[in-house]
Each structure stands twice: as structure tokens, then as C-alpha cells.
Design an enzyme around this catalytic site. Structure first.
Site, PDB file in Angstrom:
ATOM      1  N   GLU A  87      68.445  44.194  53.217  1.00  0.00           N
ATOM      2  CA  GLU A  87      67.861  45.258  54.023  1.00  0.00           C
ATOM      3  C   GLU A  87      68.299  45.271  55.480  1.00  0.00           C
ATOM      4  OE1 GLU A  87      65.727  47.730  52.912  1.00  0.00           O
ATOM      5  OE2 GLU A  87      66.255  46.990  50.925  1.00  0.00           O
TER       6      GLU A  87
ATOM      7  N   SER B 221       8.875  31.782  19.232  1.00  0.00           N
ATOM      8  CA  SER B 221       8.359  30.420  19.405  1.00  0.00           C
ATOM      9  C   SER B 221       9.163  29.579  20.383  1.00  0.00           C
ATOM     10  CB  SER B 221       8.306  29.709  18.049  1.00  0.00           C
ATOM     11  OG  SER B 221       7.355  30.337  17.216  1.00  0.00           O
TER      12      SER B 221
END
Length: 811
Positions: free
Chosen positions: A87, A473
Site C-alpha cells: 500500500e 417432592s
């Protein structure tokens, strides 16, 4: 001639001044209302939030822009060299604008080529952060002006850092860190030359170099970057040739959740993060979340629950295919349109190609490749009658029947699930029955495993945290713990006999024991071991439901419990997570517990913003040891239950496993306490149990409550799931006994009467008593009358023994 040259020079100077003035005016006009480049100083881009398991394994990532921000110091030089070569090779030498690059771009444009930017990395930062992507001269001038200003305000490294973390590189990735993971499933420090070069090839046009759609263009661009790196001296020519010879090697990381079997857990963590910090923080804040999940334990939990659900569902019969499709010459496209359960990878979709009395030919759905596309291969297998015996029992739209052959079950075009077993496949069916499992560390509240149903892909509803069900229970230990904490002992005797209470509507509520039998006067221990409803109701009535409600709220079972007697039998609604939390209080010696699926949260800068473990340790960070005492963690959690009471109820629940309704759990061969739970008409089956260091709760039932069938109790249906999971969870760990608190006394008592007995005598058991308490010297029956005597009437030991042996006509 001299005068002419002077005249021309003057005219040229005037025009140059005019041109310079015009340029200056134009630049000045372009400089008006430019974005403030100083915002880059405090730039905080949207960053990916990452969720990790307790061992560091990546669970999931959440982001609007898939980005992980890296300081420039942590980005390897090889990767920086690749981007600079591709770049802006003069980046560290120009003032923000590269005149040489601009000249090349201008010359190309004059020759009729496309407009190129000749942009430096600084200019790209100006464009990406402060301007638009508009292709115009005005934008280029503004870009250049901003670039010069940015270069004056920030260092080159800072500018490069912004660039490498902001650029879009395809695959939904922003910045080099996210792209490295997306394309190669590697951190930036692990990238090889050719991999770094490929990433550097992408900024111009990521979609033009897609590794799956345009592999040749991708390799060509990558190789160009490698050559540029060699030309710039970043790598040697030999390294360049070796890198060029290598394939792309793209190995993309899938998006979404990554940890197998953890979908329900991951979603619960996501919800809690949003609840604490908001949606924006989750998708843009770059949080690092360390969860409490134990990956292996999670896999074991999922497997154990799925086995039970599938096994139960198959006993109910085959309900038909997933779908039926029209088959042409190629059955693949029709089958590929149907999405399988992604979180049940053991199962594959298949379409029936033909069937006869003994077998069916099936075509298997191809698996997906790394890009998410299905392969074109065609795999055909056979289902024999022996692979689908369970499916001969039919349940089609509620109508039950029995099939006699394979073609009575499967027809051409039926889409079904199959699972590989040995060399062949067996028929599978997604179950209608559902369930949940939660495993927790009772000392910290850390949730180690959580499964919210058969499959998250089938149903995202988390039955571990969202399903409100009656615990039945399994709630009784809360009632008994309240009693033991308020004057009762495990040897206290309560009448197990029919009882009725006005229901407030002119009638009576008459609870019954499961199975309908009664045992007469019995100890608290026997009441919980055998899960006696009548004893539990009498006990709750004797001490008062307000007290029971207080303890249920202390333990976290309910936020606010209505103090009605049926609630003592678990008729209220709660979640598996809450029940496991309540049992953890009993397992850890009575301290309050806050369940958590998150250990720690860090912000994008690594600062800890949340920690679940709030215990203090002032001397833990001492610089050196000078003979001082070892550091101590200060636990300031509330003591909601007497530690001695916690041990008593634990001991009683050990009896549930050894002699009561959960004897199937004995096969684990380690100290385990727990309690079964079965609701009316067997609509819900529960088992919650624990060892000294692990609490696990299991619930099974239909989402729309309906009977599971006779015998599908907590002990027969849920407890085996607990067993299968705990065998794996405890494998290789030392066996630990429940610790008896200091000061408790161990006394032999008669199991039937609760009175003192000779150690080792028939029918005796060692019971734990708090200081100042012990077996009663006289036989007392709480909660009713015996032989027309008032409640709690004292009788002689001889009469008590007669009662214990069944004489005297029990209620």
C-alpha cells in the site's frame, strides 16, 4: 531579446502568482469545514465482544463490525511489512502525501487509464475515518489536506495502528486481527509470509480476491505482494519463492458459537451481558467475558440429557418423517433445502429412496465444507428392520398402531434423521419431551454446565432458567431444613396417616402419599427418605407455613412464596437453576449463594469491570514473605442456615440415596445426597443431588404439561440422567466425604421410633445431633393423634416398640 525574455518572465511570474493564488484560494476553500482530525486521538471503533469458557476456549463472538483492536506494538513486523509493501512503501518517509505516487496515478489517467488514488496510508486513514468514499477531485484535495495535518499531529506508528485496525478485509472482518482469525483461524503472531501477504492483498477490493469464488485472482494478488516484500527487502528472495509456492491455505473460522454443546449456556451469558451493560456494549464494546463453563462437563451434560430424552421418546413410538419431499432424478437438491439441527452433529438428515418389508434405501444429506456450502457427493445407505425396531410402534397424530414391516413405516420421499452406529445407521426422531440439567459449584455459585433442552436449534427456550415448573417432592428438603433449624431433629416422629384440611371453599384438601400407603408414626428421616407427603404436610402445619415460606425465600427457590400448605409439597413453580442454587446452600454449609455464569468481564483495555468472586484478601498481594501468616479469603456471605442443620439435612438426603426413592444413585459409589421429585399425574420428574463439591439438578417433562406415563418418577426417569452425568463429572476425582461440623454428636437411634438404641442393634442408625439435643427419652408423635390421644402425647417405650412393629392399628 533580453527585454523580450524579461517581459515573458514577468508575464509568467504574474500567471504563476495568479495560479498560486488560485490554488491557495482553492485549498483554503477546501479547508473550510473540514472534519476535526483531532477526534482520532480518542478513537474507539466498534470492537468484537468475545465469550470464553473457564479454560479459555472461545465460546462466541458478537459484533456489528468484526474487529479486534491491536496496539501497534503487538502487530508483528512481518505483517506491517506486507501492508507497507502493498500500500505505501514510502510511508515512513513522506509527509502524508506521496508526490511520486500521485505522479504515477496522474500519468496513468492522462494516458486513458482508470483514475487511481495514489493514496498513502495516511490518506486512507483520512478517508476512512473522516471523509466519504466519493471518487472526486474535491475529496482527494480534502484528503491530502487532512493527511498533512494528521502527520503533524500524530506519530507514524499511531497512524499505521489506526489503519491496520480499521480497514475492511472481507469475510465480515475489520482490521488485521479479525481478518487473521476469519481467514486462517490464527492470531496475527502465527501468520506465515504467504498468509500475511494475502491479507495485505485485500484492502483494495476484498471481494475481487475471494479465496472461494476467485482463487486464481487471490493467489495472483498475493504473489504480487510477496514480490513487493522481497523488492523492499522485507524478506529474502528465497523466502519469497517458498511463499509463492504455497497454496492459499484459507481455513475460515465459523461465526456465531464455537464451543460444541454450549448453545444454551452461551445464550444465557449473552443475555446477562446485555442486562448488565446493554446491547451496544455487547456488539461494539470489545468486552472480554470469561464464563464459568467447563467444556467437558458441558458435553457430558448434553449427552446425558439427550440420551434420556431420546430413549423415552422412542418408547412412545414413531410419529412420522421430518418432512416429505418430491423426488426427481436427483434427490440431493430437495434434501439440501432442509436444515438439520446444527447442534446435534451426530444426527444426519436422509431421504428414503425406496423401502420394502425388511429395509429402506436412504440418501444422506452431504456435510458442509468450510465455506458453508454443501458438497455434491451422493452417499447412499441402508436402514434394516433391526435398526428401527422402536419405530414399529406407531403414534401418528395421536392414533397408535403397530407396523409389521419397514415399508409400513418409511415411504419414498420421507425425510428422517439417522445416526451412525458401527458400520451402519439407525433411525432417530427429535423428541417431544424436553428437560434441563444444571451443574454448579456449591461453594462459589459458578455454573459449570447447563443444558436447556434437547437442541437449541430445535427450541431456543432455555428450560434451565426460563421454564417455571412445579418441583414436587424435590422441594421437601427445604421444609425439613426449616424444621431442623427450629427445634426438630432427624429423630423427631411425625404421624404418617390420612389428613384433611378445609380448602376455604366449603370442601377439604386431602393429600395422599405416592402409592396411597401410610406408615403411621415415623421419623423425619424416614419421611424424607420415603418422600411421605402426609408427613411433610403435617410437619409444615405444625411449624407454620410462614416459616417454610421464609426459608424458601432465603434459599432462593421463590422470590415470594404464598404460605399455603400445598406449597410444602412443591406445588409452586420455580426453575432448575433456582432449585440447584437452593441445594447448594445445604451443600456448602448454609451460606447464601449467587449463581453465576460469568466469572469476569474486562473492557477493551483489559480493565476488569466485573468479578463474580467478591471475597476479600487484603494480604494476598504482599510483595514478599516476612514470616506473616498465610493469606485468608474473607467470606462475607450471609449464613442463611445453621451449618449443623445443613449437615443434618444432607445426612438425611444421603438416606434418600441409600434406602429411599433414589437408590439407583447408589451405583455411583461415592457419598451423594439428593431428593427425587414427581408432580401430580407424573407430569414432571426431578432429581437434585450433590456431592461435597458438585450440585446437579435434572428436570424432565413436556413443555405443555401432560402425564409422562406411569412409573416415570424422579427416581426412575430423572435420577438415571444424574447418574450418567455424574459418572463422567466425578471420574478421576478423589472421593470426599461430607464434613461433620465441630460440636455435633453422633448417637445411635432406632430408625422407627427415633429413640436411643444400642450401637449396631437391628434397626438402628447413627444420627447427628446438635449440642444440647439428642434422642427423646419418651416416644412423642407430632402432628396428629394416635389411638385417640392428643398430639405429642408421651407414651411408654414398650408402646412405642409395639407401634414400630405394626401393632395397635395404625392410621
Amino acid at each position: 531579446m533580453i527585454r523580450l525574455l524579461g517581459y515573458l518572465f514577468g508575464i509568467g511570474t504574474v500567471f504563476a502568482l495568479i495560479l498560486a493564488g488560485g490554488v491557495a484560494w482553492y485549498v483554503a476553500s477546501m479547508s473550510q469545514d473540514l472534519p476535526d482530525y483531532q477526534v482520532l486521538e480518542k478513537y474507539e471503533p466498534p470492537v468484537t465482544t468475545r465469550l470464553h469458557a473457564a479454560d479459555g476456549s472461545l465460546m462466541a463472538e458478537y459484533a456489528k463490525e468484526r474487529r479486534l483492536y491491536l496496539p501497534i506494538q503487538t502487530i508483528p513486523q512481518r505483517l506491517k511489512d506486507a501492508f507497507l509493501s502493498a500500500e505505501d512503501k514510502n510511508f515512513y518517509n513522506h509527509p502524508g502525501v506521496d508526490l511520486e505516487g500521485i505522479g504515477r496515478a496522474a500519468l496513468l489517467y492522462v494516458r486513458g487509464g482508470p483514475m487511481q488514488g495514489g493514496s498513502t496510508i495516511t490518506q486512507q486513514v483520512a478517508k476512512n475515518f473522516l471523509l466519504t468514499n466519493e471518487r472526486s477531485m474535491e475529496r482527494k484535495v480534502k484528503e491530502a489536506i487532512l493527511s498533512l495535518r494528521i502527520e503533524q499531529a500524530y506519530s507514524k506508528d499511531r497512524i499505521l495502528e489506526l489503519y491496520l485496525n480499521e480497514i475492511y478485509l472481507g469475510m465480515g472482518s475489520y482490521g488485521v486481527a479479525a481478518a487473521s482469525l476469519a481467514y486462517f483461524d490464527k492470531s496475527v503472531n502465527e501468520l506465515e509470509i504467504q498468509e500475511a501477504a494475502y491479507l495485505a492483498a485485500l484492502p483494495k477490493a476484498p471481494e475481487n480476491y475471494n479465496p472461494f469464488r476467485d482463487p486464481e485472482e487471490a493467489i495472483g494478488r498475493r504473489n504480487w505482494v510477496i514480490q513487493r516484500m522481497a523488492e523492499n527487502g522485507a524478506i529474502t528472495q528465497d523466502e519469497a519463492l517458498a511463499a509463492i509456492a504455497k497454496p492459499l491455505g484459507v481455513n475460515p473460522r465459523p461465526s456465531g458459537t464455537y464451543l460444541a454443546s454450549a448453545e444454551y449456556f452461551t445464550e444465557e451469558v449473552r443475555r446477562q451481558v446485555i442486562s448488565r451493560y446493554g446491547v451496544k456494549a455487547l456488539y461494539e464494546g470489545g468486552l472480554s467475558v470469561r464464563s464459568t463453563l467447563d467444556p467437558q462437563m458441558q458435553v457430558d451434560a448434553r449427552t446425558s440429557l439427550q440420551h434420556a430424552l431420546v430413549q423415552y421418546d422412542q418408547t412412545r413410538g414413531y410419529r412420522g418423517p421430518v418432512e416429505t419431499v418430491e423426488l426427481g432424478g436427483d434427490w440431493g437438491p430437495a434434501l439440501n433445502k432442509i436444515e438439520p439441527y446444527a447442534d446435534v452433529p451426530e444426527w444426519r438428515l436422509a431421504v428414503v429412496l425406496s423401502s420394502d418389508s425388511n429395509s429402506a434405501s436412504i440418501g444422506l444429506q452431504p456435510s458442509r465444507d468450510i465455506s458453508g456450502r454443501r458438497g455434491a457427493e451422493r452417499e447412499i445407505a441402508t436402514l434394516n428392520a433391526s435398526d428401527m425396531k422402536w419405530a414399529m410402534r406407531q403414534d401418528r397424530e395421536g392414533k397408535r398402531s403397530t407396523a409389521r414391516s419397514v415399508d409400513d413405516v418409511l415411504a419414498r420421499g420421507d425425510v428422517v434423521y439417522v445416526e451412525k452406529k458401527g458400520e451402519g445407521y439407525v433411525l432417530r426422531q427429535p423428541p417431544k419431551v424436553q428437560g434441563a440439567l444444571v451443574a454448579m459449584d456449591p461453594h462459589t455459585g459458578r455454573v459449570l454446565a447447563m443444558v436447556g433442552g434437547f437442541s437449541y436449534a430445535q427450541s431456543e427456550f432455555n428450560r434451565a432458567t426460563q421454564a417455571m415448573r412445579q418441583p414436587g417432592s424435590s422441594f421437601k428438603p427445604i421444609v425439613y431444613a426449616a424444621a431442623l433449624d427450629n427445634g426438630y431433629t432427624p429423630a423427631s416422629v411425625i404421624l404418617d396417616a390420612p389428613v384433611s384440611f378445609p380448602d376455604g371453599r366449603g370442601g377439604f384438601w386431602e393429600p395422599k402419599n405416592y402409592g396411597g400407603e401410610v406408615a403411621g408414626p415415623s421419623t423425619l428421616r424416614l419421611g424424607i427418605e420415603k418422600s411421605r407427603n402426609l408427613m411433610t404436610v403435617r410437619l409444615a402445619d405444625d411449624m407454620g407455613m410462614k416459616l417454610v415460606a421464609e426459608y424458601a425465600e432465603r434459599f432462593g427457590v421463590y422470590d415470594k412464596m404464598a404460605p399455603y400448605l400445598p406449597m410444602a409439597l412443591g406445588s409452586g413453580e420455580t426453575t432448575v437453576m433456582r432449585m440447584v442454587t437452593a441445594y447448594s446452600v445445604m451443600a456448602n454449609g448454609g451460606r447464601s449463594i449467587e449463581p453465576s455464569v460469568i466469572d469476569r468481564v474486562q473492557d477493551r483495555y483489559g480493565r476488569t469491570v466485573y468479578r463474580h468472586d467478591n471475597r476479600k484478601c487484603e494480604s494476598c498481594n504482599a510483595a514478599s514473605w516476612d514470616g506473616q501468616a498465610e493469606p485468608e479469603l474473607v467470606d462475607e456471605r450471609q449464613q442463611v442456615l445453621d451449618p449443623m442443620t445443613a449437615y443434618q439435612i444432607t445426612s438425611m438426603m444421603e438416606g434418600v440415596v441409600q434406602r429411599g426413592t433414589a437408590t439407583v444413585v447408589k451405583e455411583l459409589g461415592v457419598p451423594v445426597a439428593g431428593k427425587t421429585g414427581t408432580t401430580n399425574d407424573e407430569k414432571d420428574a426431578w432429581f437434585v443431588g450433590f456431592t461435597p463439591n458438585l450440585v446437579t439438578g435434572v428436570y424432565l417433562g413436556y413443555d405443555n404439561p401432560q402425564p409422562l406415563g406411569h412409573g416415570q418418577t424422579g427416581g426412575g426417569f430423572a435420577a438415571p440422567v444424574f447418574n450418567e452425568f455424574m459418572k463422567q463429572a466425578l471420574a478421576g476425582k478423589p472421593v470426599v466425604d461430607f464434613r461433620i461440623p465441630d460440636g455435633m454428636t453422633q448417637v445411635a437411634v432406632n430408625r422407627a421410633t427415633g429413640m436411643a438404641a444400642a450401637p449396631g442393634a437391628d434397626g438402628s442408625i447413627i444420627e447427628a445431633f446438635k449440642p444440647g439435643t439428642g434422642p427423646s427419652d419418651q416416644y412423642e408423635v407430632i402432628g396428629g393423634t394416635y389411638a385417640s390421644a392428643p398430639a405429642q402425647q408421651s407414651i411408654s417405650p414398650e408402646a412405642a416398640q409395639a407401634i414400630a412393629s405394626g401393632a395397635g392399628g395404625l392410621f
